[in-house]
Design a protein around this motif. Structure first.
Motif, PDB file in Angstrom:
ATOM      1  N   SER A   1      46.791 -14.126  72.531  1.00 36.48           N
ATOM      2  CA  SER A   1      46.609 -15.263  71.620  1.00 36.48           C
ATOM      3  C   SER A   1      45.500 -16.176  72.126  1.00 36.48           C
ATOM      4  O   SER A   1      44.645 -16.631  71.353  1.00 36.48           O
ATOM      5  CB  SER A   1      47.917 -16.053  71.502  1.00 36.48           C
ATOM      6  OG  SER A   1      48.919 -15.300  70.867  1.00 36.48           O
ATOM      7  N   ALA A   2      45.513 -16.448  73.426  1.00 39.15           N
ATOM      8  CA  ALA A   2      44.497 -17.327  74.009  1.00 39.15           C
ATOM      9  C   ALA A   2      43.112 -16.707  73.926  1.00 39.15           C
ATOM     10  O   ALA A   2      42.120 -17.391  73.610  1.00 39.15           O
ATOM     11  CB  ALA A   2      44.856 -17.630  75.462  1.00 39.15           C
ATOM     12  N   LEU A   3      43.003 -15.416  74.202  1.00 40.36           N
ATOM     13  CA  LEU A   3      41.701 -14.741  74.148  1.00 40.36           C
ATOM     14  C   LEU A   3      41.167 -14.705  72.717  1.00 40.36           C
ATOM     15  O   LEU A   3      39.962 -14.896  72.491  1.00 40.36           O
ATOM     16  CB  LEU A   3      41.818 -13.327  74.705  1.00 40.36           C
ATOM     17  CG  LEU A   3      42.068 -13.224  76.210  1.00 40.36           C
ATOM     18  CD1 LEU A   3      42.372 -11.780  76.602  1.00 40.36           C
ATOM     19  CD2 LEU A   3      40.859 -13.751  76.994  1.00 40.36           C
ATOM     20  N   LEU A   4      42.051 -14.473  71.759  1.00 41.46           N
ATOM     21  CA  LEU A   4      41.616 -14.449  70.361  1.00 41.46           C
ATOM     22  C   LEU A   4      41.180 -15.834  69.902  1.00 41.46           C
ATOM     23  O   LEU A   4      40.165 -15.979  69.193  1.00 41.46           O
ATOM     24  CB  LEU A   4      42.740 -13.919  69.477  1.00 41.46           C
ATOM     25  CG  LEU A   4      42.430 -13.796  67.988  1.00 41.46           C
ATOM     26  CD1 LEU A   4      41.230 -12.905  67.739  1.00 41.46           C
ATOM     27  CD2 LEU A   4      43.661 -13.280  67.235  1.00 41.46           C
TER      28      LEU A   4
ATOM     29  N   VAL B   1      40.824 -23.022  64.415  1.00 43.42           N
ATOM     30  CA  VAL B   1      41.997 -22.245  64.828  1.00 43.42           C
ATOM     31  C   VAL B   1      43.191 -23.162  65.051  1.00 43.42           C
ATOM     32  O   VAL B   1      43.069 -24.218  65.674  1.00 43.42           O
ATOM     33  CB  VAL B   1      41.705 -21.454  66.121  1.00 43.42           C
ATOM     34  CG1 VAL B   1      42.950 -20.681  66.575  1.00 43.42           C
ATOM     35  CG2 VAL B   1      40.529 -20.502  65.917  1.00 43.42           C
ATOM     36  N   VAL B   2      44.329 -22.751  64.546  1.00 38.09           N
ATOM     37  CA  VAL B   2      45.606 -23.394  64.847  1.00 38.09           C
ATOM     38  C   VAL B   2      46.451 -22.341  65.555  1.00 38.09           C
ATOM     39  O   VAL B   2      46.756 -21.293  64.980  1.00 38.09           O
ATOM     40  CB  VAL B   2      46.320 -23.885  63.583  1.00 38.09           C
ATOM     41  CG1 VAL B   2      47.727 -24.396  63.922  1.00 38.09           C
ATOM     42  CG2 VAL B   2      45.511 -24.986  62.910  1.00 38.09           C
TER      43      VAL B   2
ATOM     44  N   ILE C   1      41.566  -6.066  69.170  1.00 40.91           N
ATOM     45  CA  ILE C   1      42.041  -7.101  68.253  1.00 40.91           C
ATOM     46  C   ILE C   1      40.870  -7.784  67.560  1.00 40.91           C
ATOM     47  O   ILE C   1      40.884  -8.008  66.344  1.00 40.91           O
ATOM     48  CB  ILE C   1      42.908  -8.129  69.005  1.00 40.91           C
ATOM     49  CG1 ILE C   1      44.188  -7.457  69.528  1.00 40.91           C
ATOM     50  CG2 ILE C   1      43.269  -9.308  68.091  1.00 40.91           C
ATOM     51  CD1 ILE C   1      44.978  -8.311  70.492  1.00 40.91           C
ATOM     52  N   GLN C   2      39.860  -8.115  68.314  1.00 39.29           N
ATOM     53  CA  GLN C   2      38.673  -8.754  67.736  1.00 39.29           C
ATOM     54  C   GLN C   2      38.014  -7.868  66.681  1.00 39.29           C
ATOM     55  O   GLN C   2      37.587  -8.355  65.628  1.00 39.29           O
ATOM     56  CB  GLN C   2      37.681  -9.085  68.849  1.00 39.29           C
ATOM     57  CG  GLN C   2      38.162 -10.181  69.786  1.00 39.29           C
ATOM     58  CD  GLN C   2      37.416 -10.196  71.105  1.00 39.29           C
ATOM     59  OE1 GLN C   2      36.384  -9.523  71.258  1.00 39.29           O
ATOM     60  NE2 GLN C   2      37.927 -10.944  72.068  1.00 39.29           N
ATOM     61  N   GLY C   3      37.980  -6.571  66.948  1.00 39.69           N
ATOM     62  CA  GLY C   3      37.392  -5.652  65.977  1.00 39.69           C
ATOM     63  C   GLY C   3      38.161  -5.642  64.666  1.00 39.69           C
ATOM     64  O   GLY C   3      37.552  -5.620  63.580  1.00 39.69           O
ATOM     65  N   ARG C   4      39.485  -5.670  64.760  1.00 42.52           N
ATOM     66  CA  ARG C   4      40.295  -5.670  63.538  1.00 42.52           C
ATOM     67  C   ARG C   4      40.141  -6.987  62.778  1.00 42.52           C
ATOM     68  O   ARG C   4      40.052  -7.000  61.547  1.00 42.52           O
ATOM     69  CB  ARG C   4      41.755  -5.422  63.899  1.00 42.52           C
ATOM     70  CG  ARG C   4      42.688  -5.347  62.710  1.00 42.52           C
ATOM     71  CD  ARG C   4      42.394  -4.145  61.796  1.00 42.52           C
ATOM     72  NE  ARG C   4      43.433  -4.028  60.795  1.00 42.52           N
ATOM     73  CZ  ARG C   4      44.523  -3.285  60.938  1.00 42.52           C
ATOM     74  NH1 ARG C   4      44.707  -2.581  62.051  1.00 42.52           N
ATOM     75  NH2 ARG C   4      45.415  -3.218  59.980  1.00 42.52           N
ATOM     76  N   VAL C   5      40.110  -8.108  63.495  1.00 47.10           N
ATOM     77  CA  VAL C   5      39.936  -9.403  62.838  1.00 47.10           C
ATOM     78  C   VAL C   5      38.571  -9.489  62.173  1.00 47.10           C
ATOM     79  O   VAL C   5      38.442  -9.976  61.039  1.00 47.10           O
ATOM     80  CB  VAL C   5      40.132 -10.550  63.848  1.00 47.10           C
ATOM     81  CG1 VAL C   5      39.773 -11.895  63.214  1.00 47.10           C
ATOM     82  CG2 VAL C   5      41.575 -10.582  64.355  1.00 47.10           C
ATOM     83  N   GLN C   6      37.542  -8.994  62.840  1.00 47.03           N
ATOM     84  CA  GLN C   6      36.204  -9.002  62.244  1.00 47.03           C
ATOM     85  C   GLN C   6      36.182  -8.170  60.975  1.00 47.03           C
ATOM     86  O   GLN C   6      35.541  -8.549  59.975  1.00 47.03           O
ATOM     87  CB  GLN C   6      35.175  -8.455  63.239  1.00 47.03           C
ATOM     88  CG  GLN C   6      33.733  -8.566  62.752  1.00 47.03           C
ATOM     89  CD  GLN C   6      33.312 -10.012  62.523  1.00 47.03           C
ATOM     90  OE1 GLN C   6      33.388 -10.833  63.425  1.00 47.03           O
ATOM     91  NE2 GLN C   6      32.884 -10.331  61.305  1.00 47.03           N
TER      92      GLN C   6
END
Length: 221
Positions: free
Chosen positions: A23-26, A37-38, A200-205
């Motif tokens: 969560s922190a890294l994202l 971000v919240v 995770i970053q790839g999926r969010v992008q």
């Protein structure tokens, strides 16, 4: 964003799987790209939630299984109405540690109350809100227990449950992910935090790219 609402991302998995770290890294990655971000959690994302969290996780006496499920649902109803929906309406990205899938896994399977009953309770409490993306950090319960032991902190009520309880929880999380592959991203939580963060970053992008093309984004209402 093309539709004026934010993105709802939840992180799920057993205790010790690394949800807080991811969560922190994202959050850091999104803020570096100019996103609002919240970051929140269940239970305990509001003042009311903090009180409920203390009951469900730290109360020393016995809590009936159905009462436990109802307490989680009460926290969720308040949290969604007063924090999550307003943030999404402002266009923020909400990153949340645990949501309704945890109730289905922990109370539905772990407490053997039934998947459908617990899920319907949460959907009623939240007026049907589902995340755009749910990241499931999957970790063998034995490995998770070793991580928790290394933290040298007292276990909460759920962490202290027997191994059979945690085996049921893990199996239910995986079953939920198999039933909704479009919403879930399942990752092996034994991998390095950096590698997990990249996935995770790839999926969010990809979600943002789909939204900017005018496509649909995951399962949120």
């Amino acid at each position: 964003m093309t539709d004026g609402r934010g993105l709802f991302i939840t992180l799920e998995g057993g205790d010790g799987a690394g949800k807080t770290t991811q969560s922190a890294l994202l959050e850091e990655w999104l803020r570096a790209r100019g996103r609002t971000v919240v970051r929140t959690r269940e239970p305990g994302g509001t003042e009311v939630g903090v009180l409920i969290r203390d009951i469900v996780l730290h109360h020393r006496g016995e809590i009936a299984a159905r009462a436990e499920a109802l307490l989680y649902a009460a926290d969720r109803a308040h949290h969604i109405e007063h924090l999550v929906r307003p943030a999404l309406e402002r266009g923020a990205v909400v990153i949340q540690d645990r949501y309704l899938d945890s109730s289905v896994a922990y109370q539905g399977a772990g407490r053997v109350l039934g998947r459908d009953e617990v899920r319907e309770l949460s959907l009623w409490a939240t007026e049907g809100l589902l995340p755009d993306l749910t990241v499931l950090l999957d970790l063998d319960p034995t490995a998770a227990r070793e991580r928790l032991d290394a933290d040298d902190k007292p276990f909460d009520r759920l962490e202290a449950e027997a191994s059979a309880f945690h085996d049921r929880v893990r199996a239910e999380f995986l079953a939920l992910a198999a039933a909704e592959p479009g919403r879930f991203l399942v990752l092996d939580a034994s991998r390095s935090p950096a590698d997990l963060a990249t996935d995770i970053q790839g999926r969010v992008q990809a979600l943002w790219d789909a939204r900017e093309r005018g496509g649909t984004v995951g399962g949120a209402d």
